[in-house]
Design a protein around this motif. Structure first.
Motif, PDB file in Angstrom:
ATOM      1  N   ASN A   1      62.128  -8.698  -9.881  1.00 12.08           N
ATOM      2  CA  ASN A   1      62.316  -8.999  -8.459  1.00 12.08           C
ATOM      3  C   ASN A   1      62.610 -10.489  -8.300  1.00 12.08           C
ATOM      4  OD1 ASN A   1      62.624  -8.617  -5.729  1.00 12.08           O
ATOM      5  ND2 ASN A   1      60.433  -8.709  -5.284  1.00 12.08           N
ATOM      6  N   TYR A   2      63.490 -10.954  -9.141  1.00 11.05           N
ATOM      7  CA  TYR A   2      63.877 -12.362  -9.139  1.00 11.05           C
ATOM      8  C   TYR A   2      65.269 -12.529  -8.540  1.00 11.05           C
ATOM      9  CZ  TYR A   2      65.009 -17.069 -10.592  1.00 11.05           C
ATOM     10  OH  TYR A   2      65.379 -18.390 -10.569  1.00 11.05           O
ATOM     11  N   GLY A   3      65.455 -13.626  -7.844  1.00  6.21           N
ATOM     12  CA  GLY A   3      66.779 -14.018  -7.363  1.00  6.21           C
ATOM     13  C   GLY A   3      66.818 -15.534  -7.341  1.00  6.21           C
ATOM     14  N   GLY A   4      67.909 -16.109  -7.754  1.00  2.00           N
ATOM     15  CA  GLY A   4      68.021 -17.569  -7.769  1.00  2.00           C
ATOM     16  C   GLY A   4      67.875 -18.147  -6.364  1.00  2.00           C
ATOM     17  N   CYS A   5      68.419 -17.450  -5.365  1.00  2.00           N
ATOM     18  CA  CYS A   5      68.319 -17.940  -3.973  1.00  2.00           C
ATOM     19  C   CYS A   5      66.864 -17.886  -3.515  1.00  2.00           C
ATOM     20  CB  CYS A   5      69.209 -17.106  -3.045  1.00  2.00           C
ATOM     21  SG  CYS A   5      70.952 -17.329  -3.398  1.00  2.00           S
ATOM     22  N   TRP A   6      66.169 -16.797  -3.874  1.00  2.00           N
ATOM     23  CA  TRP A   6      64.734 -16.690  -3.542  1.00  2.00           C
ATOM     24  C   TRP A   6      63.962 -17.851  -4.162  1.00  2.00           C
ATOM     25  CZ3 TRP A   6      61.022 -16.291  -7.409  1.00  2.00           C
ATOM     26  CH2 TRP A   6      59.694 -16.216  -6.943  1.00  2.00           C
ATOM     27  N   ASP A   7      64.257 -18.159  -5.406  1.00  2.00           N
ATOM     28  CA  ASP A   7      63.516 -19.196  -6.131  1.00  2.00           C
ATOM     29  C   ASP A   7      63.654 -20.548  -5.422  1.00  2.00           C
ATOM     30  OD1 ASP A   7      62.031 -20.423  -8.067  1.00  2.00           O
ATOM     31  OD2 ASP A   7      63.445 -20.091  -9.722  1.00  2.00           O
ATOM     32  N   ILE A   8      64.873 -20.900  -5.051  1.00  2.00           N
ATOM     33  CA  ILE A   8      65.104 -22.181  -4.370  1.00  2.00           C
ATOM     34  C   ILE A   8      64.422 -22.163  -2.992  1.00  2.00           C
ATOM     35  CG2 ILE A   8      66.877 -23.745  -3.436  1.00  2.00           C
ATOM     36  CD1 ILE A   8      68.727 -22.637  -5.765  1.00  2.00           C
ATOM     37  N   THR A   9      64.486 -21.012  -2.333  1.00  2.00           N
ATOM     38  CA  THR A   9      63.855 -20.893  -1.004  1.00  2.00           C
ATOM     39  C   THR A   9      62.346 -21.066  -1.092  1.00  2.00           C
ATOM     40  OG1 THR A   9      65.604 -19.355  -0.382  1.00  2.00           O
ATOM     41  CG2 THR A   9      63.668 -19.393   1.042  1.00  2.00           C
ATOM     42  N   GLN A  10      61.727 -20.413  -2.097  1.00  4.45           N
ATOM     43  CA  GLN A  10      60.260 -20.529  -2.172  1.00  4.45           C
ATOM     44  C   GLN A  10      59.848 -21.958  -2.533  1.00  4.45           C
ATOM     45  OE1 GLN A  10      58.073 -20.921  -4.934  1.00  4.45           O
ATOM     46  NE2 GLN A  10      59.736 -21.069  -6.436  1.00  4.45           N
ATOM     47  N   SER A  11      60.677 -22.656  -3.289  1.00  4.98           N
ATOM     48  CA  SER A  11      60.386 -24.065  -3.585  1.00  4.98           C
ATOM     49  C   SER A  11      60.460 -24.885  -2.286  1.00  4.98           C
ATOM     50  CB  SER A  11      61.378 -24.602  -4.620  1.00  4.98           C
ATOM     51  OG  SER A  11      61.272 -25.997  -4.711  1.00  4.98           O
ATOM     52  N   ALA A  12      61.504 -24.619  -1.494  1.00  2.45           N
ATOM     53  CA  ALA A  12      61.673 -25.342  -0.218  1.00  2.45           C
ATOM     54  C   ALA A  12      60.482 -25.070   0.702  1.00  2.45           C
ATOM     55  CB  ALA A  12      62.976 -24.916   0.448  1.00  2.45           C
ATOM     56  N   GLN A  13      59.995 -23.836   0.702  1.00  2.00           N
ATOM     57  CA  GLN A  13      58.845 -23.490   1.559  1.00  2.00           C
ATOM     58  C   GLN A  13      57.590 -24.260   1.145  1.00  2.00           C
ATOM     59  OE1 GLN A  13      58.491 -19.225   1.429  1.00  2.00           O
ATOM     60  NE2 GLN A  13      60.057 -18.917   2.994  1.00  2.00           N
ATOM     61  N   GLN A  14      57.389 -24.369  -0.156  1.00  3.18           N
ATOM     62  CA  GLN A  14      56.207 -25.106  -0.622  1.00  3.18           C
ATOM     63  C   GLN A  14      56.264 -26.562  -0.185  1.00  3.18           C
ATOM     64  OE1 GLN A  14      54.638 -24.482  -4.600  1.00  3.18           O
ATOM     65  NE2 GLN A  14      56.115 -22.835  -4.934  1.00  3.18           N
ATOM     66  N   LEU A  15      57.462 -27.141  -0.292  1.00  2.00           N
ATOM     67  CA  LEU A  15      57.614 -28.541   0.116  1.00  2.00           C
ATOM     68  C   LEU A  15      57.461 -28.679   1.637  1.00  2.00           C
ATOM     69  CD1 LEU A  15      60.567 -29.588  -2.222  1.00  2.00           C
ATOM     70  CD2 LEU A  15      58.150 -30.123  -2.502  1.00  2.00           C
TER      71      LEU A  15
ATOM     72  N   ASP B   1      81.084  -8.161 -17.302  1.00  2.00           N
ATOM     73  CA  ASP B   1      81.369  -8.741 -15.979  1.00  2.00           C
ATOM     74  C   ASP B   1      81.194 -10.258 -16.014  1.00  2.00           C
ATOM     75  OD1 ASP B   1      82.091  -6.556 -14.271  1.00  2.00           O
ATOM     76  OD2 ASP B   1      80.027  -5.843 -14.485  1.00  2.00           O
ATOM     77  N   LEU B   2      82.036 -10.928 -15.226  1.00  2.00           N
ATOM     78  CA  LEU B   2      82.042 -12.391 -15.259  1.00  2.00           C
ATOM     79  C   LEU B   2      81.398 -12.952 -13.994  1.00  2.00           C
ATOM     80  CD1 LEU B   2      85.706 -12.892 -16.616  1.00  2.00           C
ATOM     81  CD2 LEU B   2      83.595 -12.573 -17.917  1.00  2.00           C
ATOM     82  N   ARG B   3      80.113 -12.760 -13.856  1.00  2.00           N
ATOM     83  CA  ARG B   3      79.409 -13.338 -12.704  1.00  2.00           C
ATOM     84  C   ARG B   3      77.952 -13.592 -13.047  1.00  2.00           C
ATOM     85  NH1 ARG B   3      81.000  -8.151 -10.878  1.00  2.00           N
ATOM     86  NH2 ARG B   3      79.338  -6.619 -11.080  1.00  2.00           N
ATOM     87  N   ILE B   4      77.295 -14.341 -12.152  1.00  2.00           N
ATOM     88  CA  ILE B   4      75.923 -14.779 -12.411  1.00  2.00           C
ATOM     89  C   ILE B   4      74.916 -13.897 -11.677  1.00  2.00           C
ATOM     90  CG2 ILE B   4      74.347 -16.770 -12.197  1.00  2.00           C
ATOM     91  CD1 ILE B   4      76.736 -18.578 -12.716  1.00  2.00           C
ATOM     92  N   SER B   5      75.372 -13.143 -10.673  1.00  2.00           N
ATOM     93  CA  SER B   5      74.523 -12.178  -9.960  1.00  2.00           C
ATOM     94  C   SER B   5      73.179 -12.754  -9.490  1.00  2.00           C
ATOM     95  CB  SER B   5      74.295 -10.925 -10.820  1.00  2.00           C
ATOM     96  OG  SER B   5      75.519 -10.302 -11.113  1.00  2.00           O
ATOM     97  N   ASN B   6      73.222 -13.960  -8.944  1.00  2.00           N
ATOM     98  CA  ASN B   6      72.011 -14.540  -8.344  1.00  2.00           C
ATOM     99  C   ASN B   6      70.873 -14.712  -9.364  1.00  2.00           C
ATOM    100  OD1 ASN B   6      70.355 -15.588  -6.338  1.00  2.00           O
ATOM    101  ND2 ASN B   6      69.810 -13.594  -5.489  1.00  2.00           N
ATOM    102  N   PHE B   7      71.207 -15.010 -10.591  1.00  2.00           N
ATOM    103  CA  PHE B   7      70.167 -15.313 -11.597  1.00  2.00           C
ATOM    104  C   PHE B   7      69.807 -16.792 -11.476  1.00  2.00           C
ATOM    105  CE2 PHE B   7      69.019 -14.840 -16.423  1.00  2.00           C
ATOM    106  CZ  PHE B   7      67.700 -14.594 -16.092  1.00  2.00           C
ATOM    107  N   VAL B   8      69.301 -17.388 -12.522  1.00  4.84           N
ATOM    108  CA  VAL B   8      68.823 -18.771 -12.474  1.00  4.84           C
ATOM    109  C   VAL B   8      69.904 -19.762 -12.007  1.00  4.84           C
ATOM    110  CG1 VAL B   8      66.898 -18.627 -14.058  1.00  4.84           C
ATOM    111  CG2 VAL B   8      69.200 -18.641 -14.989  1.00  4.84           C
ATOM    112  N   LEU B   9      69.987 -20.015 -10.715  1.00  8.82           N
ATOM    113  CA  LEU B   9      71.092 -20.815 -10.189  1.00  8.82           C
ATOM    114  C   LEU B   9      70.859 -22.305 -10.432  1.00  8.82           C
ATOM    115  CD1 LEU B   9      71.661 -18.948  -6.801  1.00  8.82           C
ATOM    116  CD2 LEU B   9      72.878 -18.639  -8.970  1.00  8.82           C
ATOM    117  N   TRP B  10      69.699 -22.767 -10.062  1.00  8.64           N
ATOM    118  CA  TRP B  10      69.390 -24.199 -10.210  1.00  8.64           C
ATOM    119  C   TRP B  10      69.209 -24.554 -11.680  1.00  8.64           C
ATOM    120  CZ3 TRP B  10      68.091 -27.847  -6.163  1.00  8.64           C
ATOM    121  CH2 TRP B  10      67.609 -29.076  -6.638  1.00  8.64           C
ATOM    122  N   GLN B  11      68.396 -23.732 -12.362  1.00 13.46           N
ATOM    123  CA  GLN B  11      68.034 -24.040 -13.761  1.00 13.46           C
ATOM    124  C   GLN B  11      69.248 -23.972 -14.691  1.00 13.46           C
ATOM    125  OE1 GLN B  11      66.652 -21.825 -11.753  1.00 13.46           O
ATOM    126  NE2 GLN B  11      64.429 -21.757 -11.918  1.00 13.46           N
TER     127      GLN B  11
END
Ligand code: IPE
Ligand code: IPE
Ligand code: MG
Length: 251
Positions: free
Chosen positions: A141-155, A195-205
């Motif tokens: 249940n991981y998404g790169g967008c979720w990860d960045i969002t939850q970091s923003a929420q903590q800050l 397939d040639l896409r990242i599918s919302n995986f580790v975007l920042w990292q």
């Protein structure tokens, strides 16, 4: 054993952090006229091989995309079977992972999982917490967008409490609150299945990761495929914005 060489005849420097989008299980099963879950089961064997290969190549972090935040949109039956498989594999494999010095981490929004699965995840993480040969991050249940969002929420919470000023929000602060903050960035991002896409995986990292796309379907991805990706990685020149000449001068 002689040190493997890449096409430039240089010793291979392994990536510290490899992330894999394990795609193609469904097609692998369909090619055999079997239900999709048959492909997911075969995919578990490929996970074992990848962990073994990562350890052999001296990789320190292996991050596997097991279930994306978008995969809930699949037929209910497939989602349920995937959850059951996840639970079964966790139970079955944890002993061996522990024995091999693997530290297990599950990354993603775990709140959507059943209570029993969450308990089991905590237990498995606790059991392997002191291991240091390889950190195995399983993204569920991981998404790169979720990860960045939850970091923003903590800050944002720190700002709301007056502990942090908005102008103190830096790239470093965002990075510190992401999943796997204690591990290095992704060096090599592999996607199987063609397939040639990242599918919302580790975007920042994976901002500066080398990308490697394999046509192999995930259940067919073996130690040789892993080695080929590592060899290809080590033949790439990573410039991080510099010129090729600058990088050559420093190597
Ligand atoms: C990847 O394989 C595994 C998961 C998303 C759980 P797929 O199930 O996406 O396989 P294809 O892409 O349909 O072949
Ligand atoms: C990405 O595969 C997610 C996992 C491997 C777990 P998908 O098969 O879900 O990706 P899309 O939807 O084809 O991009
Ligand atoms: Mg797919």
């Amino acid at each position: 054993m002689s040190v493997p060489k890449n096409a430039n005849h240089k010793a291979i420097i392994p990536p510290q952090h490899v992330a894999i989008i394990m795609d193609g299980n469904g097609r692998w099963a369909q090619q055999r006229f079997r239900p999709r879950v048959f492909g997911h089961q075969a995919g578990v064997k490929a996970v074992r091989r990848a962990v073994k290969a990562a350890i052999e190549h001296g990789v320190k972090s292996l991050t596997l995309f097991a279930f994306s935040s978008e995969n809930w949109s699949r037929p209910e039956n497939e989602v349920n079977l995937l959850m059951q498989l996840f639970m079964k594999v966790l139970q079955r494999e944890i002993k061996l992972l522990d024995k091999n010095g693997v530290k297990l981490k599950i990354i993603g929004d775990l709140s959507r999982f059943s209570e029993s699965l969450q308990t089991q995840i905590n237990k498995a993480e606790q059991q392997t917490t002191n291991n240091n040969i390889l950190t195995l991050n399983v993204a569920a249940n991981y998404g790169g967008c979720w990860d960045i969002t939850q970091s923003a929420q903590q800050l944002a919470q720190q700002v709301a409490k007056g502990e942090l000023k908005p102008e103190q929000i830096t790239e470093q602060k965002i990075a510190q609150n992401l999943c796997m903050a204690e591990q290095g960035p992704v060096d090599l991002l592999i996607r199987t299945g063609g397939d040639l896409r990242i599918s919302n995986f580790v975007l920042w990292q994976a901002a500066y990761a080398e990308l490697y796309f394999s046509k192999e379907l995930w259940p067919d991805f073996d130690e040789t495929c892993f080695e080929n990706a590592v060899i290809e990685f080590s033949s790439r020149q990573r410039r991080f914005g510099k010129t090729g000449e600058q990088v050559e001068a420093n190597s």
